[in-house]
Design a protein around this motif. Structure first.
Motif, PDB file in Angstrom:
ATOM      1  N   SER A   1      -5.260   2.071  -9.038  1.00 55.46           N
ATOM      2  CA  SER A   1      -4.449   1.203  -7.964  1.00 55.46           C
ATOM      3  C   SER A   1      -5.117   0.326  -7.149  1.00 55.46           C
ATOM      4  CB  SER A   1      -3.331   2.102  -7.644  1.00 55.46           C
ATOM      5  OG  SER A   1      -4.052   3.245  -6.745  1.00 55.46           O
ATOM      6  N   HIS A   2      -6.270   0.909  -6.593  1.00 53.49           N
ATOM      7  CA  HIS A   2      -7.051  -0.021  -5.577  1.00 53.49           C
ATOM      8  C   HIS A   2      -7.953  -0.863  -6.058  1.00 53.49           C
ATOM      9  CE1 HIS A   2      -6.240   4.312  -3.926  1.00 53.49           C
ATOM     10  NE2 HIS A   2      -5.919   3.734  -2.820  1.00 53.49           N
TER      11      HIS A   2
ATOM     12  N   GLU B   1      -7.238  -5.001  -5.518  1.00 50.25           N
ATOM     13  CA  GLU B   1      -7.635  -5.373  -3.985  1.00 50.25           C
ATOM     14  C   GLU B   1      -8.874  -5.476  -3.849  1.00 50.25           C
ATOM     15  OE1 GLU B   1      -3.449  -4.141  -4.194  1.00 50.25           O
ATOM     16  OE2 GLU B   1      -5.247  -3.036  -4.583  1.00 50.25           O
TER      17      GLU B   1
ATOM     18  N   ILE C   1       0.548  -2.582  -4.190  1.00 45.49           N
ATOM     19  CA  ILE C   1      -0.050  -2.471  -2.826  1.00 45.49           C
ATOM     20  C   ILE C   1       0.380  -3.914  -2.211  1.00 45.49           C
ATOM     21  CG2 ILE C   1      -1.814  -1.918  -1.245  1.00 45.49           C
ATOM     22  CD1 ILE C   1      -2.730   0.105  -3.045  1.00 45.49           C
ATOM     23  N   ARG C   2       0.668  -4.174  -1.089  1.00 45.42           N
ATOM     24  CA  ARG C   2       0.786  -5.501  -0.800  1.00 45.42           C
ATOM     25  C   ARG C   2      -0.515  -6.009   0.028  1.00 45.42           C
ATOM     26  NH1 ARG C   2       5.921  -5.847   3.140  1.00 45.42           N
ATOM     27  NH2 ARG C   2       4.402  -7.492   4.018  1.00 45.42           N
ATOM     28  N   ILE C   3      -1.199  -6.946  -0.552  1.00 41.08           N
ATOM     29  CA  ILE C   3      -2.535  -7.203  -0.106  1.00 41.08           C
ATOM     30  C   ILE C   3      -2.653  -7.850   1.446  1.00 41.08           C
ATOM     31  CG2 ILE C   3      -2.513  -9.672  -0.659  1.00 41.08           C
ATOM     32  CD1 ILE C   3      -5.588  -8.739  -1.882  1.00 41.08           C
ATOM     33  N   ASP C   4      -1.340  -8.109   1.846  1.00 49.90           N
ATOM     34  CA  ASP C   4      -1.197  -8.615   3.459  1.00 49.90           C
ATOM     35  C   ASP C   4      -1.257  -7.480   4.391  1.00 49.90           C
ATOM     36  OD1 ASP C   4       1.217  -8.195   2.416  1.00 49.90           O
ATOM     37  OD2 ASP C   4       2.156  -9.174   3.996  1.00 49.90           O
TER      38      ASP C   4
ATOM     39  N   LEU D   1      -2.881  -4.610   3.191  1.00 48.37           N
ATOM     40  CA  LEU D   1      -4.134  -4.206   3.307  1.00 48.37           C
ATOM     41  C   LEU D   1      -5.047  -4.833   4.108  1.00 48.37           C
ATOM     42  CD1 LEU D   1      -6.011  -2.056   1.551  1.00 48.37           C
ATOM     43  CD2 LEU D   1      -6.550  -4.092   0.019  1.00 48.37           C
ATOM     44  N   GLU D   2      -4.982  -6.016   3.902  1.00 45.69           N
ATOM     45  CA  GLU D   2      -5.985  -6.901   4.930  1.00 45.69           C
ATOM     46  C   GLU D   2      -5.793  -6.607   6.457  1.00 45.69           C
ATOM     47  OE1 GLU D   2      -5.142 -10.760   3.323  1.00 45.69           O
ATOM     48  OE2 GLU D   2      -6.581 -10.584   1.861  1.00 45.69           O
ATOM     49  N   LYS D   3      -4.255  -6.616   6.795  1.00 41.13           N
ATOM     50  CA  LYS D   3      -4.079  -6.087   8.047  1.00 41.13           C
ATOM     51  C   LYS D   3      -4.484  -4.846   8.683  1.00 41.13           C
ATOM     52  CE  LYS D   3       0.067  -6.353  11.408  1.00 41.13           C
ATOM     53  NZ  LYS D   3       1.383  -6.366  11.340  1.00 41.13           N
ATOM     54  N   HIS D   4      -4.405  -3.806   7.727  1.00 39.87           N
ATOM     55  CA  HIS D   4      -4.798  -2.406   8.161  1.00 39.87           C
ATOM     56  C   HIS D   4      -6.015  -1.942   7.615  1.00 39.87           C
ATOM     57  CE1 HIS D   4      -0.855  -2.278  10.422  1.00 39.87           C
ATOM     58  NE2 HIS D   4      -0.302  -2.583   9.395  1.00 39.87           N
TER      59      HIS D   4
END
Length: 80
Positions: free
Chosen positions: A10-11, A14, A72-75, A77-80
């Motif tokens: 699942s990771h 990204e 998982i929302r990439i936005d 992931l990138e933010k956090h």
């Protein structure tokens, strides 16, 4: 540092999108006499591929048969 590692499927989308995974195309091609990539289940082969900018690469190999994948929302992931 390591020659290989386990990572949750699942990771990987990204990780691939961020360019953090090694493309395995040449390693599979060079080891195919032993590995027999063409004999693996098509779904397993397809799940390891990632397409970016019109190029499809093999970025990971499945190590089990679980096909449950959370999204998982990439936005986020990138933010956090």
């Amino acid at each position: 540092i390591y020659d290989g590692y386990f990572m949750s499927y699942s990771h990987f989308p990204e990780v691939s999108a961020l360019g953090l995974a090694e493309h395995l195309n040449s390693r599979i091609r060079d080891s195919n006499e032993v590995m027999r990539w063409e004999d693996m289940l098509p779904k397993v082969r397809a799940m390891g591929t990632y397409r970016k900018n019109g190029v499809t690469n093999i970025d990971f190999l499945m190590f089990d048969g679980d096909f449950f994948v959370p999204i998982i929302r990439i936005d986020l992931l990138e933010k956090h």
